[in-house]
Design a protein around this motif. Structure first.
Motif, PDB file in Angstrom:
ATOM      1  N   LEU A   1      26.946 -13.324  -4.740  1.00  0.00           N
ATOM      2  CA  LEU A   1      28.335 -12.775  -5.487  1.00  0.00           C
ATOM      3  C   LEU A   1      28.232 -12.032  -6.614  1.00  0.00           C
ATOM      4  O   LEU A   1      28.838 -10.899  -7.061  1.00  0.00           O
ATOM      5  N   GLY A   2      27.668 -12.592  -7.457  1.00  0.00           N
ATOM      6  CA  GLY A   2      27.171 -12.158  -8.804  1.00  0.00           C
ATOM      7  C   GLY A   2      26.510 -10.976  -8.920  1.00  0.00           C
ATOM      8  O   GLY A   2      26.342 -10.056  -9.859  1.00  0.00           O
TER       9      GLY A   2
ATOM     10  N   LYS B   1      32.905 -10.651 -11.752  1.00  0.00           N
ATOM     11  CA  LYS B   1      32.515 -11.089 -10.674  1.00  0.00           C
ATOM     12  C   LYS B   1      31.296 -12.079 -11.014  1.00  0.00           C
ATOM     13  O   LYS B   1      31.040 -13.174 -10.147  1.00  0.00           O
ATOM     14  N   GLU B   2      30.410 -11.984 -11.638  1.00  0.00           N
ATOM     15  CA  GLU B   2      29.554 -13.012 -12.155  1.00  0.00           C
ATOM     16  C   GLU B   2      30.162 -14.374 -12.590  1.00  0.00           C
ATOM     17  O   GLU B   2      29.633 -15.267 -12.329  1.00  0.00           O
TER      18      GLU B   2
ATOM     19  N   PRO C   1      29.691  -2.381  -7.093  1.00  0.00           N
ATOM     20  CA  PRO C   1      30.817  -1.823  -6.707  1.00  0.00           C
ATOM     21  C   PRO C   1      30.560  -0.606  -5.986  1.00  0.00           C
ATOM     22  O   PRO C   1      29.516  -0.201  -5.931  1.00  0.00           O
TER      23      PRO C   1
ATOM     24  N   GLN D   1      34.372  -5.451 -14.875  1.00  0.00           N
ATOM     25  CA  GLN D   1      34.384  -5.924 -13.262  1.00  0.00           C
ATOM     26  C   GLN D   1      33.281  -6.676 -12.862  1.00  0.00           C
ATOM     27  O   GLN D   1      33.187  -7.740 -12.331  1.00  0.00           O
ATOM     28  N   GLN D   2      32.020  -6.261 -13.139  1.00  0.00           N
ATOM     29  CA  GLN D   2      30.833  -6.796 -12.684  1.00  0.00           C
ATOM     30  C   GLN D   2      30.763  -8.160 -13.679  1.00  0.00           C
ATOM     31  O   GLN D   2      30.178  -9.315 -12.947  1.00  0.00           O
TER      32      GLN D   2
ATOM     33  N   HIS E   1      32.862 -15.651 -11.912  1.00  0.00           N
ATOM     34  CA  HIS E   1      33.462 -15.983 -10.556  1.00  0.00           C
ATOM     35  C   HIS E   1      32.537 -16.659  -9.967  1.00  0.00           C
ATOM     36  O   HIS E   1      32.807 -17.699  -9.307  1.00  0.00           O
ATOM     37  N   ALA E   2      31.445 -16.117  -9.622  1.00  0.00           N
ATOM     38  CA  ALA E   2      30.282 -16.656  -8.719  1.00  0.00           C
ATOM     39  C   ALA E   2      29.670 -17.956  -9.403  1.00  0.00           C
ATOM     40  O   ALA E   2      29.540 -18.976  -8.729  1.00  0.00           O
TER      41      ALA E   2
ATOM     42  N   GLY F   1      38.818  -9.968 -12.982  1.00  0.00           N
ATOM     43  CA  GLY F   1      38.416  -8.500 -12.637  1.00  0.00           C
ATOM     44  C   GLY F   1      39.751  -7.622 -13.149  1.00  0.00           C
ATOM     45  O   GLY F   1      39.406  -6.457 -13.035  1.00  0.00           O
TER      46      GLY F   1
END
Length: 123
Positions: free
Chosen positions: A116-117, A90-91, A121, A86-87, A93-94, A54
């Motif tokens: 998580l995804g 996060k997706e 924010p 950033q979203q 990363h999830a 992110g």
């Protein structure tokens, strides 16, 4: 009287599994640093590249937006593009976490990681 103590026999296995998970998490973090996602706003007038963690890496602003000298629009589009990037990070990363935890049998972990995804924010 000693109900639940049968799980203590599993303790060395759990410790080993936790150590392996820590090592895999370090590898995942290093891999996510190399991944790229792009968030955009205003129909692509502003684009932000971020890594899988992110962190913003680059910003592109359409020359027509600069030519218009519309400061307010630019001030609105930049945070929107950053948040979109950033979203996506996060997706990503999830998804990576779910694949990493796929072999582990921890009750509720996949449900927690799946959420998580979908995190939004803070406003």
């Amino acid at each position: 009287m000693f109900k639940g103590l049968e799980n203590l026999a599993n303790l060395p296995g759990l410790i080993k599994q936790a150590q392996e998970m820590g090592s895999k998490m370090q590898q995942l973090t290093a891999e996510l640093k190399t991944k790229r996602v792009t968030g955009s706003a205003g129909g692509g007038l502003v684009e932000v590249d971020a890594n899988g963690l992110g962190e913003a890496l680059a910003v592109r602003i359409d020359p027509s937006l600069i030519a218009k000298q519309d400061r307010e629009l630019l001030e609105d589009l930049l945070p929107a593009a950053i948040n979109a990037a950033q979203q996506k990070a996060k997706e990503l990363h999830a998804e990576q976490m779910q694949s990493l935890a796929g072999g582990m049998n921890i009750p509720g972990l996949s449900d927690a990681l799946g959420g998580l995804g979908n995190m939004q924010p803070p406003e």
